[in-house]
Enzyme design. Structure first.
Site, PDB file in Angstrom:
ATOM      1  N   CYS A  51      41.971  70.826  86.487  1.00  0.00           N
ATOM      2  CA  CYS A  51      42.077  69.820  85.427  1.00  0.00           C
ATOM      3  C   CYS A  51      42.317  70.495  84.076  1.00  0.00           C
ATOM      4  O   CYS A  51      43.054  69.962  83.232  1.00  0.00           O
ATOM      5  CB  CYS A  51      40.800  68.991  85.377  1.00  0.00           C
ATOM      6  SG  CYS A  51      40.478  68.044  86.894  1.00  0.00           S
ATOM      7  N   CYS A  53      36.608  71.417  86.121  1.00  0.00           N
ATOM      8  CA  CYS A  53      37.535  71.874  87.171  1.00  0.00           C
ATOM      9  C   CYS A  53      38.666  72.687  86.544  1.00  0.00           C
ATOM     10  O   CYS A  53      39.312  72.240  85.595  1.00  0.00           O
ATOM     11  CB  CYS A  53      38.093  70.671  87.913  1.00  0.00           C
ATOM     12  SG  CYS A  53      39.422  71.065  89.062  1.00  0.00           S
TER      13      CYS A  53
END
Length: 278
Positions: A137, A134
């Protein structure tokens, strides 16, 4: 008696009776005509009353009303989705809970150990990664990695845990994260009560703001792996000092404040061995 007329017991119908019968028939006939007229007049009134259905403006008004209602419902749903009403409340972890979590190294021959080893001596900053691929992230990982020089000065290590190891996802994550990474197969660092954000996240304005912020920062990613279980960041003191900071991701891209992480890390009191005390 012999010469008298015999009177018949059968009543004679006189002219008056015939007239009465004729009048009744006429009354029934007129009544039928009146009812027929009433029906015709009722039909005309009904057609006149229903004629508005043939007016195009009536349908336009109806469609506008339906559209306005749908827009109003969508607006209410959007408003509620952007509040915290439907967000699951995080359950705070205890030190005892974190200490007993089983972690695995990502070596060819993995070693399983208790999480308390990570902070036993010098405390630790630990990121529970929602999904290594992600881009949000990765952005948070880069922010925490920017603290690495100052954490090294304090003697506080930086770690991350992931919930799964898919192909090269962890390896591709490492350029963004400057600490050691471990596997939390039972997803304990994402508890005690695991929280998920499903597709409601994509209608939250805060999530879209986070998307644009990370994209503008040059971060990119993929869709590999499980990404609905929300992550977080912990700053744990040494030994039994306890949890000094616990950040639970509220929505996609809700990253921790690096300043708060550094302030919590400065509160860590390193453990000293008996030989060092002498």
């Amino acid at each position: 008696m012999g010469g008298g007329r015999v009177r018949s017991s059968t009543p004679r119908v006189g002219r008056g009776s015939k007239r009465a019968g004729g009048r009744c028939e006429q009354d029934v006939f007129h009544r039928g005509l009146c009812e027929s007229c009433d029906l015709r007049q009722g039909g005309l009134r009904l057609r006149a009353e229903m004629s508005f259905l043939q007016d195009p403006s009536f349908f336009a008004l109806g469609m506008w009303s339906i559209g306005a209602g749908a827009l109003g419902a969508a607006a209410v749903a959007l408003l509620l989705a952007n509040t915290d009403i439907f967000l699951s409340k995080p359950q705070q972890a205890t030190l005892e809970y974190l200490e007993e979590i089983d972690l695995k190294t990502l070596e060819k021959e993995p070693r399983t150990f208790k999480a308390k080893e990570l902070w036993a001596k010098n405390g630790a900053v630990i990121m529970a990664v929602r999904r290594p691929g992600c881009f949000l992230c990765r952005e948070e990982a880069a922010d925490l990695s920017s603290l690495k020089p100052k954490l090294d000065e304090l003697g506080v290590p930086l770690y991350a845990v992931v919930k799964e190891q898919i192909r090269t996802e962890v390896k591709d994550f490492q350029p963004y994260f400057k600490g050691e990474i471990f596997l939390d197969e039972k997803k304990k660092f994402y508890g005690p009560q695991r929280r998920k954000m499903m597709f409601m996240g994509f209608v939250r304005l805060g999530v879209w703001t986070n998307f644009f912020r990370a994209r503008n920062g040059g971060f990119s990613g993929n869709l590999e792996g499980e990404g609905f279980i929300l992550g977080g960041v912990f700053v744990v003191g040494s030994g039994k000092q306890g949890i000094l900071l616990e950040h639970r991701e509220k929505e996609f891209g809700d990253k921790v404040n690096p300043v708060s992480v550094l302030e919590a890390a400065k509160k860590i009191k390193p453990q000293t061995s008996a030989s060092e005390k002498k």
